[in-house]
Design an enzyme around this catalytic site. Structure first.
Site, PDB file in Angstrom:
ATOM      1  CG  ASP A 248      39.196  47.326  40.811  1.00  0.00           C
ATOM      2  OD1 ASP A 248      38.260  46.946  40.094  1.00  0.00           O
ATOM      3  OD2 ASP A 248      39.410  46.886  41.958  1.00  0.00           O
TER       4      ASP A 248
ATOM      5  CD  GLN B 263      39.534  41.352  46.561  1.00  0.00           C
ATOM      6  OE1 GLN B 263      38.407  41.120  46.999  1.00  0.00           O
ATOM      7  NE2 GLN B 263      39.750  41.602  45.284  1.00  0.00           N
TER       8      GLN B 263
ATOM      9  NE  ARG C 165      32.201  38.586  40.966  1.00  0.00           N
ATOM     10  CZ  ARG C 165      33.181  39.332  41.482  1.00  0.00           C
ATOM     11  NH1 ARG C 165      33.295  40.592  41.129  1.00  0.00           N
ATOM     12  NH2 ARG C 165      34.030  38.815  42.358  1.00  0.00           N
TER      13      ARG C 165
ATOM     14  CG  HIS D 106      41.360  45.986  47.050  1.00  0.00           C
ATOM     15  ND1 HIS D 106      40.269  46.702  46.610  1.00  0.00           N
ATOM     16  CD2 HIS D 106      41.533  44.997  46.142  1.00  0.00           C
ATOM     17  CE1 HIS D 106      39.793  46.160  45.498  1.00  0.00           C
ATOM     18  NE2 HIS D 106      40.545  45.119  45.185  1.00  0.00           N
TER      19      HIS D 106
ATOM     20  NE  ARG E 243      37.642  47.277  35.061  1.00  0.00           N
ATOM     21  CZ  ARG E 243      37.431  46.971  36.344  1.00  0.00           C
ATOM     22  NH1 ARG E 243      38.409  47.032  37.216  1.00  0.00           N
ATOM     23  NH2 ARG E 243      36.236  46.596  36.745  1.00  0.00           N
TER      24      ARG E 243
ATOM     25  CD  GLU F  66      34.762  48.640  38.897  1.00  0.00           C
ATOM     26  OE1 GLU F  66      33.836  47.831  39.036  1.00  0.00           O
ATOM     27  OE2 GLU F  66      35.578  48.875  39.806  1.00  0.00           O
TER      28      GLU F  66
ATOM     29  CG  ASP G 237      37.682  39.417  43.416  1.00  0.00           C
ATOM     30  OD1 ASP G 237      36.770  38.820  42.816  1.00  0.00           O
ATOM     31  OD2 ASP G 237      37.669  40.645  43.645  1.00  0.00           O
TER      32      ASP G 237
ATOM     33  CG  HIS H   5      35.002  41.257  35.132  1.00  0.00           C
ATOM     34  ND1 HIS H   5      35.088  42.579  34.761  1.00  0.00           N
ATOM     35  CD2 HIS H   5      35.342  41.213  36.440  1.00  0.00           C
ATOM     36  CE1 HIS H   5      35.472  43.298  35.809  1.00  0.00           C
ATOM     37  NE2 HIS H   5      35.638  42.488  36.836  1.00  0.00           N
ATOM     38  CG  ASP H   6      32.621  42.972  38.244  1.00  0.00           C
ATOM     39  OD1 ASP H   6      33.051  41.908  38.739  1.00  0.00           O
ATOM     40  OD2 ASP H   6      33.229  44.049  38.309  1.00  0.00           O
TER      41      ASP H   6
HETATM   42  C1  GLC Z   1      35.899  45.659  40.825  1.00  0.00           C
HETATM   43  C2  GLC Z   1      36.091  44.491  39.905  1.00  0.00           C
HETATM   44  C3  GLC Z   1      35.551  43.263  40.545  1.00  0.00           C
HETATM   45  C4  GLC Z   1      36.295  43.025  41.821  1.00  0.00           C
HETATM   46  C5  GLC Z   1      36.300  44.273  42.714  1.00  0.00           C
HETATM   47  C6  GLC Z   1      37.340  44.168  43.770  1.00  0.00           C
HETATM   48  O1  GLC Z   1      34.595  45.936  41.102  1.00  0.00           O
HETATM   49  O2  GLC Z   1      35.467  44.739  38.673  1.00  0.00           O
HETATM   50  O3  GLC Z   1      35.620  42.147  39.709  1.00  0.00           O
HETATM   51  O4  GLC Z   1      35.721  41.955  42.516  1.00  0.00           O
HETATM   52  O5  GLC Z   1      36.607  45.446  42.000  1.00  0.00           O
HETATM   53  O6  GLC Z   1      38.630  44.361  43.214  1.00  0.00           O
END
Ligand code: GLC
Length: 629
Positions: free
Chosen positions: A281, A249, A504, A182, A279, A323, A139, A387-388
């Site tokens: 996540d 994950q 993506r 995760h 960051r 995030e 991922d 990036h998302d």
């Molecule tokens: C966040 C990341 C994304 C990822 C997800 C799982 O949203 O920005 O790219 O797929 O977490 O870690």
């Protein structure tokens, strides 16, 4: 090294133990300030467990040991941050984000780019996940197999630490992801949990049959439906394990305080490598409770606050960036000095694109008016794209006030940005289209979404306008590196096996060498976008009104115009006016009559006479220094 004896303790006992373990005065001062809060959070999170407070004692000891090992230069940084707590709210802040391999080959390539980062004026560099990850199932690095090892294809942990120091010398803070919801299925905790190794059985959420998964899935949402339905995946032995994102994950079980302690150890390890911003996540997903959506539960906040309190003791210079790409009420709930000091601003991002598609700025204007304010000591990270994918996370109730029905509007926006709507200028690609719910999100580089790829006449202007908004609403603007030279989508991802299933990758291109080579050539889109954007970056750095988050919405009385004031000193402000329409509009003199007529265009340096009104061309934007009267 002396270890603390575990056992249920209150704050004064733990402080006493720290003293006898030889903690230094500075650490004791941090602990005295933050331990009471951490203790209270532990009582609320884990008070019902017999091992809850024992864990607290060992977490505090972990913090003490981590502080002892913290390099002197980082302790100096901690003190500097302590004396300038608003450092990240400055008009000089500018973020950049990139993939280490795609942008620069590896960590040493990133070091080679430092002169360019300085040319751009970066003060913050987010390197996308760079930890050890399962080959092919990573991922993009968000499936972490070890938080203490850098993916060998990119470099080593020692190189990361020395890069952090080099960046710091160049005035750039290193940002990395803390992917704590995760781990990958190859992390040693995951392997031990599946094997039932004592101490690890409860690290993840594993169930023998479908009873509990079915019960949870009655109220949870599917995040990556292309990968697997629901929130669980089946293990080889028939059991079911929680996996919010990809099947590889696996979500950690934070109801177990041993998980908190283990992750706090990884966090402090990263802090001591010289990372300055973590960051955080996927914050919305970190706590689960039956019968709920399992998103943004109160305990998710308590957990973040607890991690934050640990940081304040052992690495106090660090910041957390949230995030949370969810409803705006939830996004803001993570932002506070005690929780996440900075946060992505997904609402402004999505509504910038919404305004460009509809040629109507009202929903964005309304969001700036009512959803922009933040608690003191916090800041937005404003970005044009990440990036998302882009999710249309505006509040339906806000949209309804403007007569907009959320569901069809999102469908329209998806169709528009994936190039399915009539008259669209966008060349995006759908992500995670869910035929059952009709839900979908959109991916694409800024230039491709804005119309440059389609050859639309307004394409470059929209790239500039979207960035100009992110640069002027306050907080930390964040550039996706490559977008400043108008990089386009990379459709070749579909031919690369590991990426083909995740659209993506279309907007995570390799460093666009050609575009960078053209960045001084005004005959190219790269050159034109780069020179216009560079000018805006320079003006932003020199404009103190752009610091902080104060923003006063300004009603320009034209639906396609987004307008606001950024107040400054001595009655001066910067008036930002942006026209998202494809044709020119006029803001009349009467509308501007609350301002002194003499104004200055900060971008061109030319005087402007507001007494004659302001005409804005198609997709045009002005930063005007004005005086209120
Ligand atoms: C966040 C990341 C994304 C990822 C997800 C799982 O949203 O920005 O790219 O797929 O977490 O870690």
């Amino acid at each position: 090294m002396t270890q603390l004896n575990p056992g249920p303790r209150d704050v004064s006992h733990i402080l006493g133990d720290l003293n006898s373990a030889g903690a230094d005065r500075e650490f004791l001062a941090h602990a005295e300030l933050h331990l009471p809060r951490l203790h209270e959070l532990f009582v609320r999170l884990y008070g019902e467990r017999t091992d809850g407070l024992e864990r607290l004692a060992s977490v505090v000891d972990l913090a003490r040991r981590s502080w002892t090992e913290r390099p002197r230069a980082l302790k100096a940084l901690d003190r500097e941050r302590d004396s300038t707590p608003d450092w990240f709210e400055s008009e000089r802040m500018l973020g950049g984000v990139c993939y280490v391999d795609r942008y620069a080959g590896g960590l040493s390539g990133i070091r080679d780019q430092i002169p360019y980062f300085r040319e751009l004026g970066l003060t913050y560099l987010h390197l996308m996940p760079l930890f050890e990850s399962p080959e092919g199932n990573s991922d993009g690095g968000y499936a972490v197999s070890s938080y203490r090892a850098v993916n060998p294809a990119l470099g080593t942990m020692a190189e990361l630490a020395s890069l952090a120091a080099d960046l710091r010398r160049a005035g750039i803070s290193l940002v990395v992801d803390f992917i704590f919801n995760h781990t990958s299925n190859e992390h040693e905790w995951a392997k031990k949990a599946v094997a039932g190794e004592p101490g690890y059985e409860d690290f993840y959420l594993i169930y023998p049959d479908r009873e509990m998964p079915d019960a949870f899935e009655r109220t949870t949402r599917e995040i990556f439906p292309d990968d697997h339905p629901g929130s669980f995946v089946q293990l080889d032995d028939g059991r079911w394990i929680w996996a919010t994102f990809y099947h590889f994950q696996w979500d950690l079980n934070y109801a177990n305080p041993a998980v908190f302690e283990a992750m706090a150890g990884e966090m402090l390890f990263l802090a001591n490598q010289g990372v300055e911003i973590l960051r955080m996540d996927a914050v919305a997903f970190i706590w689960k409770r039956l019968g709920t959506t399992c998103e943004s539960l109160p305990e998710a906040h308590l957990l973040l606050q607890a991690f934050n309190a640990v940081l304040r003791m052992a690495a106090p210079g660090l910041l957390f960036k949230s995030e949370a790409i969810v409803h705006p009420d939830e996004v803001i709930s993570y932002v506070s000095p005690d929780e996440c000091q900075i946060s992505y601003n997904p609402l402004q991002m999505a509504l910038t694109w919404e305004a460009l598609a509809t040629r109507d700025g009202r929903l964005l204007q309304q969001a700036l008016d009512r959803r922009h304010a933040l608690p003191d000591g916090t800041a937005w990270v404003n970005y044009v794209r990440s990036h998302d994918d882009i999710g249309w996370t505006f509040a339906d109730e806000d949209a309804a006030e403007l007569g907009i029905d959320g569901y069809p509007h999102r469908r329209f926006l998806n169709d528009f940005y994936v190039g399915r709507a009539d008259g669209t200028f966008a060349r995006g690609v759908p992500f995670q289209e869910n035929p059952r719910t009709g839900d979908a999100r959109v991916t694409g580089t800024t230039a491709s979404l804005a119309g440059v790829e389609a050859g639309d006449a307004g394409g470059e202007d929209r790239v500039i306008l979207a960035h100009a908004l992110a640069l002027s609403t306050g907080g930390i603007p964040l550039l996706y590196l490559g977008d400043e030279v108008a990089q386009l989508n990379d459709y070749a991802y579909a031919d690369r096996a590991a990426e083909a299933g995740d659209s993506r990758w279309v907007h995570r291109p390799f460093r666009p060498e050609q575009n960078y080579a053209e960045r001084t050539d005004a005959a190219t889109p790269a050159g034109r976008v780069f020179s216009r954007l560079s000018r805006l970056l320079a003006v932003r750095r020199a404009t103190p009104e752009f610091a902080g988050n104060d923003l006063i919405a300004f009603d320009a009385r034209v639906n396609s115009v987004v307008a606001f004031l950024r107040p400054g000193e001595s009655g001066f402000s910067v008036l930002v006016v942006a026209n998202v329409a494809d044709s020119a509009v006029e803001i009349d003199a009467l509308t501007l009559s609350g301002l002194a007529p003499e104004a200055l265009d900060l971008v061109t340096g030319a005087p402007v006479w507001l007494g004659a009104g302001v005409t804005l061309g198609a997709h045009d934007l002005r930063w005007l220094r004005v005086r209120t009267r």
